[in-house]
Design a protein around this motif. Structure first.
Motif, PDB file in Angstrom:
ATOM      1  N   TRP A 381       0.918  -1.236   0.016  1.00 44.75           N
ATOM      2  CA  TRP A 381       0.126   0.067   0.019  1.00 44.75           C
ATOM      3  C   TRP A 381       0.776   1.335  -0.010  1.00 44.75           C
ATOM      4  N   SER A 382       1.921   1.151   0.653  1.00 40.86           N
ATOM      5  CA  SER A 382       2.905   2.359   0.610  1.00 40.86           C
ATOM      6  C   SER A 382       4.025   2.325  -0.328  1.00 40.86           C
ATOM      7  N   ARG A 383       4.061   1.176  -1.323  1.00 39.02           N
ATOM      8  CA  ARG A 383       5.166   1.153  -2.448  1.00 39.02           C
ATOM      9  C   ARG A 383       5.228   2.339  -3.406  1.00 39.02           C
ATOM     10  N   ARG A 384       6.316   2.842  -3.725  1.00 35.74           N
ATOM     11  CA  ARG A 384       6.318   3.775  -4.821  1.00 35.74           C
ATOM     12  C   ARG A 384       7.208   3.261  -5.978  1.00 35.74           C
ATOM     13  N   ILE A 385       6.814   3.272  -7.258  1.00 38.30           N
ATOM     14  CA  ILE A 385       7.342   2.927  -8.408  1.00 38.30           C
ATOM     15  C   ILE A 385       8.083   4.010  -9.108  1.00 38.30           C
ATOM     16  N   ALA A 389      10.901   3.086 -14.479  1.00 35.73           N
ATOM     17  CA  ALA A 389      10.485   1.536 -14.442  1.00 35.73           C
ATOM     18  C   ALA A 389       8.985   1.612 -14.765  1.00 35.73           C
ATOM     19  N   LEU A 390       8.246   2.629 -14.086  1.00 36.34           N
ATOM     20  CA  LEU A 390       6.744   2.583 -14.390  1.00 36.34           C
ATOM     21  C   LEU A 390       6.345   2.922 -15.815  1.00 36.34           C
ATOM     22  N   ASN A 391       7.315   3.374 -16.906  1.00 35.45           N
ATOM     23  CA  ASN A 391       6.728   3.741 -18.016  1.00 35.45           C
ATOM     24  C   ASN A 391       7.546   2.443 -18.806  1.00 35.45           C
ATOM     25  N   ARG A 414       0.318   8.564 -23.717  1.00 32.94           N
ATOM     26  CA  ARG A 414       1.597   8.802 -23.774  1.00 32.94           C
ATOM     27  C   ARG A 414       2.715   8.625 -22.569  1.00 32.94           C
ATOM     28  N   TYR A 415       2.182   8.625 -21.438  1.00 33.82           N
ATOM     29  CA  TYR A 415       3.148   8.172 -20.337  1.00 33.82           C
ATOM     30  C   TYR A 415       2.250   8.181 -18.890  1.00 33.82           C
ATOM     31  N   ILE A 416       2.985   7.512 -17.889  1.00 35.97           N
ATOM     32  CA  ILE A 416       2.280   7.484 -16.784  1.00 35.97           C
ATOM     33  C   ILE A 416       3.069   7.931 -15.686  1.00 35.97           C
ATOM     34  N   THR A 417       2.472   8.492 -14.272  1.00 36.77           N
ATOM     35  CA  THR A 417       3.469   8.617 -13.274  1.00 36.77           C
ATOM     36  C   THR A 417       2.646   8.482 -12.013  1.00 36.77           C
ATOM     37  N   GLN A 418       3.463   8.091 -10.927  1.00 37.06           N
ATOM     38  CA  GLN A 418       2.752   7.734  -9.636  1.00 37.06           C
ATOM     39  C   GLN A 418       2.930   9.052  -8.920  1.00 37.06           C
ATOM     40  N   ASN A 419       1.526   9.660  -8.637  1.00 43.35           N
ATOM     41  CA  ASN A 419       1.704  10.904  -7.896  1.00 43.35           C
ATOM     42  C   ASN A 419       1.686  10.831  -6.393  1.00 43.35           C
ATOM     43  N   ILE A 448      -1.570  -2.896 -13.170  1.00 48.00           N
ATOM     44  CA  ILE A 448      -0.565  -2.350 -12.110  1.00 48.00           C
ATOM     45  C   ILE A 448      -0.598  -3.283 -11.047  1.00 48.00           C
ATOM     46  N   ARG A 449      -1.557  -3.686 -10.419  1.00 45.59           N
ATOM     47  CA  ARG A 449      -1.557  -4.558  -9.166  1.00 45.59           C
ATOM     48  C   ARG A 449      -0.876  -5.963  -9.482  1.00 45.59           C
ATOM     49  N   ARG A 450      -1.021  -6.567 -10.489  1.00 45.67           N
ATOM     50  CA  ARG A 450      -0.777  -7.850 -10.916  1.00 45.67           C
ATOM     51  C   ARG A 450       1.193  -7.775 -11.191  1.00 45.67           C
ATOM     52  N   ASP A 451       1.283  -6.693 -12.129  1.00 45.69           N
ATOM     53  CA  ASP A 451       2.648  -6.700 -12.505  1.00 45.69           C
ATOM     54  C   ASP A 451       3.760  -6.083 -11.654  1.00 45.69           C
ATOM     55  N   LEU A 452       3.110  -5.191 -10.892  1.00 48.01           N
ATOM     56  CA  LEU A 452       3.922  -4.053 -10.216  1.00 48.01           C
ATOM     57  C   LEU A 452       4.053  -4.404  -8.637  1.00 48.01           C
ATOM     58  N   GLY A 453       3.542  -5.657  -8.446  1.00 45.76           N
ATOM     59  CA  GLY A 453       3.628  -6.125  -6.851  1.00 45.76           C
ATOM     60  C   GLY A 453       2.721  -5.445  -5.715  1.00 45.76           C
TER      61      GLY A 453
END
Length: 472
Positions: A381-385, A389-391, A414-419, A448-453
Motif C-alpha cells: 500500500w505504501s510502495r512507490r515505483i 520503471a513505471l513507463n 503517452r506516459y504514466i506517473t505515480q503521484n 498495475i496490481r498484478r505486474d508491479l507488486g
C-alpha cells in the motif's frame, strides 16, 4: 521511554466522566450522551491541563450489579484499570448530591493505594451548592467544583492535581514500549519505505456486531483489555491500544496500534442515536487506519452487510484483509472457506485476491498469519515505483493490449506517473482520454496490481489530457 502519569476518571454512570475526559484531552473523542452507561471500555488520551501533561483514562460507570452481568463486567474493568493508575479523579454529580453508590465507590477507593481527587461535576450555578457541601462526607477533603461541559473550575482542578503529578514525576520513571517512532518523509510528505518497519502499523478491526472483534484484540494482547460477552453491540467507542507484536519468523518486535470498533449493522436497523454515533466513530477509525481487518463470523458466513463494509474500506483507499473468526466451531470449514472466497470474487470484483485468513480469537489460530499479512499489505500500500520503471511497464502493457480507436480515431496514451502512495495513485497522460472505455481503465489498474507488486490493495488511476489552447 518516559511515560506521563496516569490519571483515571472513576464514578457512577452519567456523572460526566466522558465529558471531563474530552475536556482534558481537548477533543471530542469519547462518545457522550444523556443516557447512562455510554462508556464501556477504558479509553486513554494524552491530556494537557494548563501546560501540565498526563494520560487521562476514561472508564465505564460503576454500577452495583451481578458480576456476571454486563454492568458487573464493566465494573470489573474499572477496578482493573486502577492498578496502573497514579491518581484517581472520583467524579460525582453535584446537582444530584451524594448517592449510596457514590458512598460505595468512596469506600472502595479508600482501600486502594492511589491518591484520590474528588471532583463535584455539574457545579455551575446554585443548583450544585448543596451537593458540593454534602460531598465533604465522602472523606476526600475539599472537592473540586467543576463544570466539565462549560470548562468552569479547570484552574482549581489544576491546583489539585499539580502536587500529586509533580510528586509522581519526581519518583520512579515509568517505561512503556517505544511505539510512536518518528519516520522520515519524502518531498511529497509520504513515508519513506526504508523507515516503514519502524512506524507503528495502524490496524483497525471492523465487522458486524458480535463477530468477535474485542475478543480477537484481547487474544493478541493476552489480557482482558476490552469488554467482551455474549451480548451483541458491547463496544461503542473505537478504542486504540498500542502494542508490540513479536514476529515468530525473525523474532523482531513490530509496533502496532490496534483499534477496536463498534459493530456496523445495516443502516436501516440503526435507529438509536447512540448506535449511529458509534458507527460514525467506527467509520472515522477506518479513515485513520492503514490496514483494516474485516472480521466475519464463521457461524454466519458472508452476508451483504460484510460486502458493504468492505466496499466502504476500499472507497476510503485503505488496505483490506478479511478474516473468518470462530474457525474452531465452524462446520464443514473447507467448503465454508471456498464458498466465502467465491462470494468475495463476485462481490468484490473490483479488487480480486483480497487476503482471506481463517482465525480463532479463542484458540489463537491464524493470528500470526493475520499480522504477517497486515504488514505485507501495508508495504504494498505504501510502495512507490520509479517513473522510469513505471513507463517501461506502461509501454509493455500498451503493446500487449493497445487502446481502442472509437470512430476510427486513435486514443494516444503517452506516459504514466505515480503521484502519491497510501493508497497508490497514478496519472496517465494522453489525448482523447474522455473516449477511453472504463474496461480499458480496469485493464490498466488490474495490470498495475498484478505486474508491479501491489497485490490486492486499492489503486487509484486518473486520466489527464493537455489543455487545447484553441478550445475557446
Amino acid at each position: 521511554m518516559h511515560q506521563t502519569p496516569q490519571v483515571i476518571i472513576i464514578g457512577r454512570p452519567n456523572v460526566g466522566k466522558s465529558t471531563l475526559f474530552n475536556r482534558l484531552v481537548g477533543k471530542r473523542i469519547a462518545l457522550v450522551d444523556d443516557q447512562p452507561g455510554v462508556t464501556r471500555d477504558r479509553r486513554f488520551g494524552e491530556a494537557v491541563l494548563l501546560g501540565m501533561e498526563f494520560t487521562a483514562v476514561d472508564t465505564a460507570g460503576w454500577e452495583d450489579e451481578d458480576p456476571g452481568s454486563l454492568p458487573g463486567r464493566m465494573r470489573a474493568q474499572t477496578e482493573v484499570s486502577l492498578k496502573g493508575a497514579d491518581i484517581a479523579l472520583f467524579v460525582i454529580d453535584a446537582r444530584a448530591g451524594v448517592t449510596p453508590l457514590d458512598e460505595e465507590i468512596a469506600r472502595w477507593l479508600r482501600g486502594q493505594n492511589v491518591p484520590v481527587v474528588l471532583v463535584a461535576n455539574k457545579a455551575e450555578g446554585r443548583a450544585g451548592e448543596p451537593g458540593l457541601l454534602e460531598s465533604y462526607s465522602l472523606g476526600f477533603g475539599e472537592p473540586v467544583a467543576l463544570s466539565a461541559e462549560h470548562g468552569e473550575g479547570v484552574a482549581d482542578l489544576f491546583e489539585a492535581l499539580q502536587p500529586l503529578i509533580e510528586k509522581d514525576e519526581s519518583g520512579d520513571t515509568h517505561l512503556t514500549p517505544e511505539v510512536n517512532v518518528p519516520v522520515e518523509l519524502d518531498e511529497d510528505g509520504e513515508v519513506i519505505e526504508n523507515d516503514l518497519s519502524a512506524a507503528p502499523l495502524h490496524l483497525a478491526v471492523v465487522g458486524r456486531p458480535n463477530a468477535g472483534k474485542s475478543t480477537l484484540i484481547n487474544r493478541l494482547l493476552e489480557e482482558d483489555r476490552l469488554l467482551t460477552g455474549p451480548e451483541a453491540g458491547i463496544t461503542r467507542d473505537s478504542i486504540a491500544v498500542d502494542w508490540e507484536w513479536t514476529d515468530p519468523k525473525s523474532g523482531q518486535l513490530r509496533p502496532v496500534r490496534l483499534v477496536d470498533t463498534a459493530g456496523m449493522r445495516k443502516k436501516a436497523r440503526v435507529i438509536d442515536k447512540l448506535e449511529r454515533l458509534s458507527v460514525l466513530d467506527a467509520q472515522r477509525s477506518i479513515d485513520y487506519a492503514e490496514v483494516v481487518v474485516l472480521l466475519l463470523d464463521a457461524t454466519r458466513g458472508l452476508e451483504t452487510q460484510d460486502l458493504k463494509i468492505a466496499n466502504l474500506v476500499l472507497e476510503e483507499g485503505r488496505a483490506l484483509i478479511i478474516a473468518i473468526n470462530k474457525w474452531d466451531v465452524a462446520q464443514e470449514p473447507s467448503s465454508l472457506f471456498n464458498g466465502i472466497r467465491a462470494a468475495l470474487e463476485e462481490g468484490l470484483a473490483q479488487l480480486r485476491g483480497v487476503p482471506l485468513i481463517a482465525v480463532s480469537a479463542v484458540t489463537g489460530k491464524g493470528l500470526d498469519n493475520l499480522l504477517n499479512a497486515a504488514f505485507d499489505v501495508r508495504e504494498a500500500w505504501s510502495r512507490r515505483i520509479p517513473t522510469s520503471a513505471l513507463n517501461r511497464w506502461f509501454d509493455d502493457a500498451l503493446s500487449a493490449n493497445p487502446p481502442p480507436a472509437p470512430g476510427g480515431k486513435r486514443i494516444k496514451l503517452r506516459y504514466i506517473t505515480q503521484n502519491k502512495t497510501r493508497p497508490p495513485s497514478f496519472v496517465v497522460f494522453g489525448t482523447r482520454l474522455d473516449a477511453l472505455p472504463k474496461s480499458y481503465e480496469r485493464y490498466l489498474m488490474n495490470s498495475i496490481r498484478r505486474d508491479l507488486g501491489f497485490g490486492a490493495v486499492p489503486v487509484r488511476l486518473a486520466l489527464r489530457s493537455p489543455k487545447n489552447p484553441y478550445a475557446s
